[in-house]
Every structure is written in structure tokens, then in C-alpha cells.
Design an enzyme around this catalytic site. Structure first.
Site, PDB file in Angstrom:
ATOM      1  N   THR A   1      19.727 -21.634 -44.665  1.00  0.00           N
ATOM      2  CA  THR A   1      20.405 -20.537 -43.547  1.00  0.00           C
ATOM      3  C   THR A   1      19.868 -20.592 -42.157  1.00  0.00           C
ATOM      4  OG1 THR A   1      20.051 -18.082 -43.418  1.00  0.00           O
ATOM      5  CG2 THR A   1      18.140 -19.358 -44.572  1.00  0.00           C
TER       6      THR A   1
ATOM      7  N   SER B   1      11.666 -13.188 -43.268  1.00  0.00           N
ATOM      8  CA  SER B   1      11.379 -12.577 -44.577  1.00  0.00           C
ATOM      9  C   SER B   1      10.966 -13.622 -45.602  1.00  0.00           C
ATOM     10  CB  SER B   1      12.743 -11.802 -45.078  1.00  0.00           C
ATOM     11  OG  SER B   1      13.466 -13.065 -45.844  1.00  0.00           O
TER      12      SER B   1
ATOM     13  N   TYR C   1      12.458 -14.234 -48.389  1.00  0.00           N
ATOM     14  CA  TYR C   1      13.704 -15.141 -48.530  1.00  0.00           C
ATOM     15  C   TYR C   1      13.674 -16.200 -47.814  1.00  0.00           C
ATOM     16  CZ  TYR C   1      18.650 -16.560 -47.952  1.00  0.00           C
ATOM     17  OH  TYR C   1      19.493 -17.082 -47.640  1.00  0.00           O
ATOM     18  N   HIS C   2      13.922 -15.925 -46.299  1.00  0.00           N
ATOM     19  CA  HIS C   2      14.185 -16.905 -45.641  1.00  0.00           C
ATOM     20  C   HIS C   2      13.058 -18.119 -45.395  1.00  0.00           C
ATOM     21  CE1 HIS C   2      16.840 -13.903 -43.462  1.00  0.00           C
ATOM     22  NE2 HIS C   2      17.691 -14.657 -43.359  1.00  0.00           N
TER      23      HIS C   2
ATOM     24  N   LYS D   1      13.651 -20.874 -47.852  1.00  0.00           N
ATOM     25  CA  LYS D   1      14.688 -21.785 -47.663  1.00  0.00           C
ATOM     26  C   LYS D   1      14.019 -22.804 -46.571  1.00  0.00           C
ATOM     27  CE  LYS D   1      18.786 -19.948 -49.056  1.00  0.00           C
ATOM     28  NZ  LYS D   1      19.514 -20.322 -49.957  1.00  0.00           N
TER      29      LYS D   1
END
Ligand code: NAD
Ligand code: USQ
Length: 390
Positions: free
Chosen positions: A144, A179, A181-182, A185
Site C-alpha cells: 500500500t 495504522s 494495518y498499514h 504491510k
């Protein structure tokens, strides 16, 4: 080509599976349907009525004459992914199979743990599976743009040449994600880079921007082939949410000042980028990074475009600046390089008013399914801590 698509039941994975299958490749999809379950748990749902996994695969067979193989299981659990890679023997693995939402990952400690467990451990198990059973396969991994955050310098494609105390080197570009989530990645990227350097695997990390759009040529072939389209506060992305909000008379939820700038792309370009990447694999031992987006917009700019498009079709749209539930810069420099995919032949589908209008028309057909309670932002990045019990 034998193509294994992880997360093949998702927003991007399902249309990708149909595209590769339609082009004559042998395709297998992997999914544990976690995304369907997470919606059930939250009382939210896709705007589009997606068929069951079996029904959409049968419908694809009926429409195209092609078969998509299905493997059901959790990539991060046991030996499932190793067994699948061993049995299918892919040439290319397209990895979409992760928890994809920043707000979802910020809801609680459990959400953060599930996100990093599914994403980081899932990818780690995949790398070991490749090492053991398919060391020559090409991994196309969805990363991302948010891995980089919003630094006050131009963002390069994966690597930056640095001069430090008189010496020079080319190193991974610094990552300051926003975040859990990020962050997952970022951890994936490091693990994949390591597996390429040490084991000689080949991989391309596609640092993708925010995707919008509701249809691809394949999803339009039959109602049973539609892909999911989310607009709730956890899984919906900005422009898709704004389009749904416009059609139900909900003020568009621009967070904070709205100067947050992000790279974006149409879902049809996601598939084009993944195809170009699969057709032009990395070399053994190479870890390539492509910045995958076609245009950048501020969030306020996107809302304004939706307001205009709404006006054109006779819908009055109100834009509201709501308190930002996230911790992020609301005004910042943003200039990422994105030349590698165009150099492979990417022909971008740019965001036009006509395109937004066509999304609005499709939403109109499914408007009766909207669950309005799920729209307003309810996940805070920095929730006030509960009062201490004395
Ligand atoms: P999605 O949730 O619709 O698809 C992901 C699929 O993976 C789901 O069907 C889910 O059930 C499955 N999955 C998740 N964890 C799994 C596990 N452990 N084992 C097996 N299956 C699992 O998400 P999407 O929007 O299609 O995104 C696909 C990928 O692209 C994600 O990795 C996401 O981070 C990345 N991405 C998405 C966007 C976007 O705007 N949609 C932008 C950039 C990157
Ligand atoms: N935003 C609003 N209003 C909304 C929703 C979002 O102003 O109603 C703002 C957010 O605050 C943020 C920006 O829009 O500044 C983007 O948010 P988003 O929800 O559209 O996207 P994001 O959380 O970054 O995540 C999405 C996908 C994720 C992918 C990422 C690409 O869910 O899978 O990795 O886009 S990127 O943003 O480049 O990291």
C-alpha cells in the site's frame, strides 16, 4: 500460466480471478471468507449483493466456459498454504489475502492482533511455502502507498539513494505508516525483501493507492459475477463511501480539513497493473517495488467532484467537514514517483465526472440495501481512555 490468487473472494481478488481465467490461464483462488464474516459480526454488508463463493464460480463457468479452482482455508494457519502451493504448483502468486482496513485494525487490541497475525504471519507462511515448493514462482504482493506515510520529500518507488557522512547507498525508502494495518504491510515488505535477498525468491510489491469503482468488464457479464462494494466506516474507502453517501442524502464525511492527499486508481486499473506485473516478472532474487496509482487527489477535492457529478444527475449533495477520527496530517506535501507501471504499458483510466456519474447510477440500483447505521465514523485512532476505577 498457473496463477494462484490469495484473497480471491474479495473486492479486487474476484475480478482479478475472472480476468486471468478469461485470458486462458489456469486459475485457483484461496480464501477463508473472513471478510464476509467480519461484516456479519459488525452488522454491515456489501452494497452489491454478492453471490456465494460456489455460486459465483459456477456462474463464471456458465458464462465463460472456464473453471476456477477453489481452495478454502486460512493462509496464516497450519500448513494450509504450503499444501496449496505444493498441490497447485503456481507460476505466479497474486497475494490479496489480508485484512485490508486501517480503521478495522484500530478498533481494539484484538483487531490489531488479528490484522497483524493474518497479514504478517500469512505472508511469512507463504514465503516459506514458496521456498519449499515453488522457488521459481513470482510473488505479486499487494502492499500500500500508506506504507510510506506522508513525508515532506518526494516518495520514490521502494528505494532511495542516500548520502550519509560522505558515503552513498541505495536503501529501502523510509516508512512512516498511519495504522496497525498499514504497519502490517511494512512488516510484510521487509519479510519479502529478506526472502528475495537470502533465498533468491522473486517478488513485486505493489504499493497501491486507494481503489475506487464498482465494475469491471467481467463483473458486468452477469449479476452473479458482481464484486463486493463497501461503504461502511471500517471497510469503505473514501470515494466509494462518498458516492453511496451522495445517493442516500447523507452529507459527505470529509475528515478534518480534507487536505489529506492520496494516490488513487480505478478498480479496472488495479487489474491492469497486476496483469502487467505478472506478464513481466521480477528476476530471481529481485524484490521490485511499484507505486501503483494513477492520480492524486485531496479528500476534499474528491468530495467536490462527487458533489458536481451529483448535481449533473439531479441529486443535491452536501459536503461536511466532520471531526477527524484518525490521527494524520490534514495538509501536507505529497509527490510520489509512479513511473514503473506506465513504463510497462499501463494506460490509466482517469477519474472523470462521467465515470463518477456511472458509479452513482449503479449505486442507485442497489440503494435499498444501504445500512445507514454503518456509515458515520465510529473508530477513533486515539479513543479517550476510560476513567480509572479507584
Ligand atoms: P478484501 O477484503 O475485499 O479482499 C481480501 C480477501 O482476502 C477477502 O476475501 C478475505 O476473506 C481474504 N482473506 C483475508 N485474510 C485471509 C487469510 N488469512 N486467509 C485467507 N483469506 C484471507 O480487500 P480488497 O479491497 O480486495 O484488498 C485486497 C488487497 O489489496 C489487500 O491486501 C489490501 O490491503 C490491498 N489494497 C487494497 C486497496 C483498496 O483500496 N481496496 C488499496 C491498496 C491495497
Ligand atoms: N477519509 C475521509 N472520509 C471518509 C473516509 C476516509 O476523509 O469517509 C480520508 C481518511 O481520513 C484518509 C483518506 O480519506 O485520509 C483515505 O482513507 P480511506 O479509508 O479511503 O483509505 P485508507 O484507510 O488509507 O485505506 C484504503 C484501503 C487500504 C489501502 C489504502 C491505500 O482500505 O486497503 O491499503 O487505501 S493508501 O491509502 O494509499 O495507503
Amino acid at each position: 500460466m498457473r496463477v494462484l490468487i490469495l484473497g480471491g473472494d474479495g473486492y479486487l481478488g474476484w475480478p482479478t480471478a475472472m480476468r486471468f481465467s478469461g485470458k486462458g490461464h489456469d486459475v485457483a483462488v484461496v480464501d477463508n471468507f473472513a471478510r464476509r464474516r467480519w461484516h456479519e459480526q459488525a452488522g454491515t454488508d456489501s452494497l452489491t449483493p454478492i453471490a456465494s463463493p460456489d455460486d459465483r464460480i459456477s456462474a463464471w463457468h456458465e458464462v465463460s466456459g472456464k473453471r476456477i479452482e477453489s481452495h478454502i482455508g486460512d493462509i496464516s494457519e497450519g500448513t494450509f498454504i504450503a499444501d496449496t502451493v505444493r498441490d497447485f504448483m503456481p507460476d505466479t502468486i497474486i497475494h490479496y489475502g489480508e485484512q485490508p482496513s486501517a480503521p478495522w485494525s484500530m478498533q481494539s487490541v484484538d483487531h490489531a492482533v488479528i490484522t497483524q497475525q493474518a497479514n504478517v504471519i500469512g505472508t511469512l507462511k507463504l514465503l516459506w511455502a514458496m521456498r519449499e515448493h515453488a522457488p521459481d514462482a513470482h510473488l505479486v504482493k499487494l502492499g500500500t502507498m500508506g506504507e510510506y506515510g506522508t513525508p515532506n520529500i518526494d516518495i520514490e518507488e521502494g528505494y532511495i539513494e542516500i548520502e550519509h557522512k560522505g558515503r552513498r547507498d541505495i536503501l529501502p525508502f523510509p516508512k512512516v505508516p498511519g495504522s496497525f494495518y498499514h504497519l502490517s504491510k511494512v512488516h510484510d515488505s521487509h519479510n519479502i525483501h529478506f526472502a528475495c535477498r537470502i533465498w533468491g525468491l522473486r517478488a513485486t510489491d505493489l504499493n497501491q493507492g486507494v481503489v475506487y469503482g464498482i465494475e469491471t468488464p467481467e463483473t458486468k457479464l452477469d449479476e452473479r459475477l458482481v464484486t463486493r462494494f463497501d461503504y461502511d466506516q471500517a471497510f469503505g474507502t473514501a470515494l466509494n463511501r462518498f458516492c453511496v453517501q451522495a445517493m442516500i442524502g447523507h452529507p459527505l464525511t470529509v475528515y478534518g480539513k480534507g487536505g489529506q492527499t492520496r494516490g488513487t486508481l480505478n478498480i479496472v486499473d488495479t487489474i491492469q497493473c497486476v496483469e502487467l506485473t505478472a506478464d513481466n516478472p521480477a528476476d530471481p532474487g529481485e524484490f521490485r517495488v511499484f507505486n501503483q496509482f494513477t492520480e492524486s487527489f485531496t479528500v476534499a477535492g474528491l468530495a467536490e467532484k462527487v458533489r458536481h457529478a451529483g448535481e449533473e444527475i439531479g441529486v443535491e449533495v452536501i459536503v461536511e467537514n466532520v471531526a477527524n477520527p484518525r490521527v494524520e496530517l490534514e495538509e501536507h506535501y505529497y509527490n510520489p514517483v509512479h513511473t514503473k507501471l506506465p513504463s510497462l504499458g499501463l494506460k490509466p483510466t482517469l477519474l472523470s465526472e462521467t465515470l463518477i456519474e456511472s458509479v452513482l447510477h449503479t449505486i442507485q440500483r442497489h440503494k435499498g440495501r444501504v445500512i445507514a447505521e454503518g456509515i458515520d465514523p465510529s473508530t477513533l485512532w486515539k479513543a479517550p481512555l476510560p476513567e480509572r476505577v479507584k
